[in-house]
Design a protein around this motif. Structure first.
Motif, PDB file in Angstrom:
ATOM      1  N   LEU A 276      96.097  47.860 -44.102  1.00  0.00           N
ATOM      2  CA  LEU A 276      95.018  48.597 -44.771  1.00  0.00           C
ATOM      3  C   LEU A 276      93.833  47.664 -45.002  1.00  0.00           C
ATOM      4  O   LEU A 276      93.598  47.167 -46.101  1.00  0.00           O
ATOM      5  CB  LEU A 276      95.520  49.187 -46.093  1.00  0.00           C
ATOM      6  N   GLU A 277      93.065  47.462 -43.961  1.00  0.00           N
ATOM      7  CA  GLU A 277      92.043  46.415 -43.956  1.00  0.00           C
ATOM      8  C   GLU A 277      90.876  46.676 -44.895  1.00  0.00           C
ATOM      9  O   GLU A 277      90.096  45.765 -45.163  1.00  0.00           O
ATOM     10  CB  GLU A 277      91.515  46.221 -42.539  1.00  0.00           C
ATOM     11  N   ASN A 278      90.750  47.899 -45.447  1.00  0.00           N
ATOM     12  CA  ASN A 278      89.676  48.187 -46.399  1.00  0.00           C
ATOM     13  C   ASN A 278      90.175  48.276 -47.841  1.00  0.00           C
ATOM     14  O   ASN A 278      89.400  48.586 -48.748  1.00  0.00           O
ATOM     15  CB  ASN A 278      88.968  49.497 -46.021  1.00  0.00           C
ATOM     16  N   LEU A 279      91.464  48.010 -48.068  1.00  0.00           N
ATOM     17  CA  LEU A 279      92.030  48.081 -49.407  1.00  0.00           C
ATOM     18  C   LEU A 279      91.395  47.020 -50.305  1.00  0.00           C
ATOM     19  O   LEU A 279      91.291  45.858 -49.935  1.00  0.00           O
ATOM     20  CB  LEU A 279      93.542  47.857 -49.337  1.00  0.00           C
ATOM     21  N   GLU A 280      90.963  47.464 -51.506  1.00  0.00           N
ATOM     22  CA  GLU A 280      90.320  46.552 -52.445  1.00  0.00           C
ATOM     23  C   GLU A 280      91.182  46.262 -53.664  1.00  0.00           C
ATOM     24  O   GLU A 280      91.059  45.197 -54.266  1.00  0.00           O
ATOM     25  CB  GLU A 280      88.968  47.133 -52.891  1.00  0.00           C
ATOM     26  N   PHE A 281      92.051  47.220 -54.050  1.00  0.00           N
ATOM     27  CA  PHE A 281      92.952  47.019 -55.194  1.00  0.00           C
ATOM     28  C   PHE A 281      94.375  47.369 -54.773  1.00  0.00           C
ATOM     29  O   PHE A 281      94.613  48.413 -54.176  1.00  0.00           O
ATOM     30  CB  PHE A 281      92.555  47.890 -56.379  1.00  0.00           C
ATOM     31  N   LEU A 282      95.326  46.496 -55.111  1.00  0.00           N
ATOM     32  CA  LEU A 282      96.737  46.741 -54.828  1.00  0.00           C
ATOM     33  C   LEU A 282      97.551  46.387 -56.064  1.00  0.00           C
ATOM     34  O   LEU A 282      97.430  45.284 -56.610  1.00  0.00           O
ATOM     35  CB  LEU A 282      97.199  45.897 -53.638  1.00  0.00           C
ATOM     36  N   GLY A 283      98.345  47.345 -56.534  1.00  0.00           N
ATOM     37  CA  GLY A 283      99.150  47.121 -57.725  1.00  0.00           C
ATOM     38  C   GLY A 283     100.616  47.432 -57.484  1.00  0.00           C
ATOM     39  O   GLY A 283     100.949  48.435 -56.835  1.00  0.00           O
ATOM     40  N   PHE A 284     101.503  46.570 -57.995  1.00  0.00           N
ATOM     41  CA  PHE A 284     102.948  46.786 -57.933  1.00  0.00           C
ATOM     42  C   PHE A 284     103.474  46.872 -59.357  1.00  0.00           C
ATOM     43  O   PHE A 284     103.168  46.012 -60.183  1.00  0.00           O
ATOM     44  CB  PHE A 284     103.646  45.635 -57.215  1.00  0.00           C
ATOM     45  N   GLN A 285     104.269  47.898 -59.642  1.00  0.00           N
ATOM     46  CA  GLN A 285     104.801  48.080 -60.986  1.00  0.00           C
ATOM     47  C   GLN A 285     106.271  48.449 -60.924  1.00  0.00           C
ATOM     48  O   GLN A 285     106.660  49.394 -60.232  1.00  0.00           O
ATOM     49  CB  GLN A 285     104.014  49.188 -61.703  1.00  0.00           C
ATOM     50  N   GLY A 286     107.113  47.706 -61.645  1.00  0.00           N
ATOM     51  CA  GLY A 286     108.522  48.036 -61.749  1.00  0.00           C
ATOM     52  C   GLY A 286     109.296  47.936 -60.453  1.00  0.00           C
ATOM     53  O   GLY A 286     110.243  48.693 -60.227  1.00  0.00           O
ATOM     54  N   CYS A 287     108.927  47.003 -59.598  1.00  0.00           N
ATOM     55  CA  CYS A 287     109.627  46.805 -58.313  1.00  0.00           C
ATOM     56  C   CYS A 287     110.691  45.731 -58.493  1.00  0.00           C
ATOM     57  O   CYS A 287     110.497  44.565 -58.121  1.00  0.00           O
ATOM     58  CB  CYS A 287     108.624  46.414 -57.225  1.00  0.00           C
ATOM     59  N   GLN A 288     111.809  46.106 -59.069  1.00  0.00           N
ATOM     60  CA  GLN A 288     112.830  45.141 -59.451  1.00  0.00           C
ATOM     61  C   GLN A 288     113.502  44.445 -58.275  1.00  0.00           C
ATOM     62  O   GLN A 288     114.011  43.330 -58.409  1.00  0.00           O
ATOM     63  CB  GLN A 288     113.881  45.829 -60.314  1.00  0.00           C
ATOM     64  N   ASN A 289     113.523  45.076 -57.111  1.00  0.00           N
ATOM     65  CA  ASN A 289     114.191  44.491 -55.949  1.00  0.00           C
ATOM     66  C   ASN A 289     113.242  43.739 -55.022  1.00  0.00           C
ATOM     67  O   ASN A 289     113.691  43.053 -54.102  1.00  0.00           O
ATOM     68  CB  ASN A 289     114.888  45.593 -55.139  1.00  0.00           C
ATOM     69  N   LEU A 290     111.957  43.861 -55.251  1.00  0.00           N
ATOM     70  CA  LEU A 290     110.974  43.311 -54.320  1.00  0.00           C
ATOM     71  C   LEU A 290     111.033  41.783 -54.292  1.00  0.00           C
ATOM     72  O   LEU A 290     111.013  41.119 -55.331  1.00  0.00           O
ATOM     73  CB  LEU A 290     109.572  43.772 -54.722  1.00  0.00           C
ATOM     74  N   ARG A 291     111.131  41.229 -53.096  1.00  0.00           N
ATOM     75  CA  ARG A 291     111.161  39.785 -52.911  1.00  0.00           C
ATOM     76  C   ARG A 291     110.063  39.296 -51.962  1.00  0.00           C
ATOM     77  O   ARG A 291     109.550  38.192 -52.128  1.00  0.00           O
ATOM     78  CB  ARG A 291     112.525  39.349 -52.346  1.00  0.00           C
ATOM     79  N   VAL A 292     109.716  40.108 -50.983  1.00  0.00           N
ATOM     80  CA  VAL A 292     108.722  39.714 -49.985  1.00  0.00           C
ATOM     81  C   VAL A 292     107.749  40.860 -49.767  1.00  0.00           C
ATOM     82  O   VAL A 292     108.164  42.012 -49.628  1.00  0.00           O
ATOM     83  CB  VAL A 292     109.391  39.361 -48.634  1.00  0.00           C
ATOM     84  N   LEU A 293     106.446  40.549 -49.757  1.00  0.00           N
ATOM     85  CA  LEU A 293     105.476  41.588 -49.434  1.00  0.00           C
ATOM     86  C   LEU A 293     105.434  41.798 -47.926  1.00  0.00           C
ATOM     87  O   LEU A 293     105.824  42.831 -47.418  1.00  0.00           O
ATOM     88  CB  LEU A 293     104.089  41.217 -49.959  1.00  0.00           C
ATOM     89  N   PHE A 294     104.946  40.798 -47.220  1.00  0.00           N
ATOM     90  CA  PHE A 294     104.822  40.911 -45.768  1.00  0.00           C
ATOM     91  C   PHE A 294     105.227  39.581 -45.140  1.00  0.00           C
ATOM     92  O   PHE A 294     104.887  38.523 -45.640  1.00  0.00           O
ATOM     93  CB  PHE A 294     103.376  41.244 -45.377  1.00  0.00           C
TER      94      PHE A 294
ATOM     95  N   SER B 150     107.491  36.525 -53.028  1.00  0.00           N
ATOM     96  CA  SER B 150     106.684  35.648 -52.186  1.00  0.00           C
ATOM     97  C   SER B 150     105.383  36.354 -51.833  1.00  0.00           C
ATOM     98  O   SER B 150     105.392  37.460 -51.300  1.00  0.00           O
ATOM     99  CB  SER B 150     107.449  35.299 -50.906  1.00  0.00           C
ATOM    100  N   LEU B 151     104.249  35.733 -52.172  1.00  0.00           N
ATOM    101  CA  LEU B 151     102.934  36.323 -51.915  1.00  0.00           C
ATOM    102  C   LEU B 151     102.202  35.558 -50.818  1.00  0.00           C
ATOM    103  O   LEU B 151     102.227  34.328 -50.798  1.00  0.00           O
ATOM    104  CB  LEU B 151     102.078  36.297 -53.187  1.00  0.00           C
ATOM    105  N   PRO B 152     101.514  36.275 -49.926  1.00  0.00           N
ATOM    106  CA  PRO B 152     100.788  35.626 -48.832  1.00  0.00           C
ATOM    107  C   PRO B 152      99.394  35.173 -49.275  1.00  0.00           C
ATOM    108  O   PRO B 152      98.369  35.631 -48.756  1.00  0.00           O
ATOM    109  CB  PRO B 152     100.706  36.742 -47.783  1.00  0.00           C
ATOM    110  N   PHE B 153      99.343  34.244 -50.232  1.00  0.00           N
ATOM    111  CA  PHE B 153      98.053  33.826 -50.792  1.00  0.00           C
ATOM    112  C   PHE B 153      97.061  33.382 -49.718  1.00  0.00           C
ATOM    113  O   PHE B 153      95.876  33.697 -49.786  1.00  0.00           O
ATOM    114  CB  PHE B 153      98.252  32.679 -51.784  1.00  0.00           C
ATOM    115  N   VAL B 154      97.539  32.649 -48.743  1.00  0.00           N
ATOM    116  CA  VAL B 154      96.646  32.064 -47.750  1.00  0.00           C
ATOM    117  C   VAL B 154      95.908  33.132 -46.951  1.00  0.00           C
ATOM    118  O   VAL B 154      94.813  32.887 -46.446  1.00  0.00           O
ATOM    119  CB  VAL B 154      97.431  31.121 -46.806  1.00  0.00           C
ATOM    120  N   GLU B 155      96.481  34.338 -46.878  1.00  0.00           N
ATOM    121  CA  GLU B 155      95.851  35.394 -46.098  1.00  0.00           C
ATOM    122  C   GLU B 155      94.986  36.328 -46.946  1.00  0.00           C
ATOM    123  O   GLU B 155      94.239  37.137 -46.395  1.00  0.00           O
ATOM    124  CB  GLU B 155      96.929  36.201 -45.371  1.00  0.00           C
ATOM    125  N   LEU B 156      95.071  36.212 -48.250  1.00  0.00           N
ATOM    126  CA  LEU B 156      94.261  37.064 -49.132  1.00  0.00           C
ATOM    127  C   LEU B 156      92.939  36.357 -49.417  1.00  0.00           C
ATOM    128  O   LEU B 156      92.655  35.923 -50.533  1.00  0.00           O
ATOM    129  CB  LEU B 156      95.030  37.361 -50.424  1.00  0.00           C
TER     130      LEU B 156
END
Length: 217
Positions: free
Chosen positions: A27-45, A67-73
């Motif tokens: 989603l190359e035009n996404l400006e805001f992304l929020g995650f809430q209550g994702c207890q199992n989440l370990r990797v975004l991409f 794990s967050l892909p900081f270098v790509e954000l």
């Protein structure tokens, strides 16, 4: 999901461990992304991320570590971390978002480790806030290296005991708020507090919801 190329804001909850198959990373035009209550989440991409327009990221109530892909954000300006744990390695600590302007950390047991990331990057920081972190016991002296800081807030950090003298060198600082931080409020009392000389240059100071100093810019 990957076809929603005009989408600007997205908030989700998921039981998945990885969002690799979701298509959100396209989603190359996404400006805001929020995650809430994702207890199992370990990797975004785990592959290439196209979120080159993402300016705001908020993660709340996720057990992690994530794990967050900081270098790509590359456009990220605002990061909020609320009651969740991030997976921090020596590599991604040094690649903390370099354009970050706003950082808010709440209910985090790894607050000290997160702050170490700031010691190596994010020198565009203007807003810095820590909420409900008993393990936050000392403001690092290198915070003064962030010379663009305009607003600092320490809320309900009961074991935070002092303001370092180095804060005086942040001449851009316009507002300081300290609420329910134990003895720190007493140390910051105008003229009589031990730390007052370190913060007296700040135009607006609020202690426990009371403005003790207010000067126009």
């Amino acid at each position: 999901m990957k076809r929603l190329i005009s989408l600007r804001r997205l908030s989700i909850t998921t039981k998945q461990m990885s969002l690799q198959e979701s298509g959100i990373q396209y989603l190359e035009n996404l400006e805001f992304l929020g995650f809430q209550g994702c207890q199992n989440l370990r990797v975004l991409f785990e592959s290439a991320c196209r979120l080159t327009c993402l300016r705001e990221l908020a993660i709340g109530d996720c057990a992690g570590p994530i794990s967050l892909p900081f270098v790509e954000l590359i456009a990220l300006e605002s990061l909020a971390i609320i009651n969740c744990k991030l997976k921090l390695t020596q590599d991604n600590k040094s690649k903390f978002p370099s354009n970050l302007r706003m950082l808010s950390i709440s209910q985090s047991e790894q607050v000290v480790e997160l702050l170490q990331c700031l010691n190596e990057s994010a020198y565009a920081l203007e807003f810095f806030a820590i909420y409900d972190c008993p393990s936050f016991t000392a403001i690092p002296v290198w915070l003064s290296n962030h010379i663009r800081l305009r607003v600092i807030r320490f809320i309900r950090c009961p074991n935070l005991s002092s303001i370092p003298q180095e804060i005086q060198s942040i001449t851009a600082l316009k507002e300081l708020r300290i609420e329910y931080c134990g003895e720190l409020s007493e140390r910051c009392r105008p003229t009589i507090g031990k730390d007052w000389p370190n913060i007296a240059h700040i135009p607006r100071i609020q202690l426990d919801l009371i403005w003790v100093q207010w000067m126009e810019d």
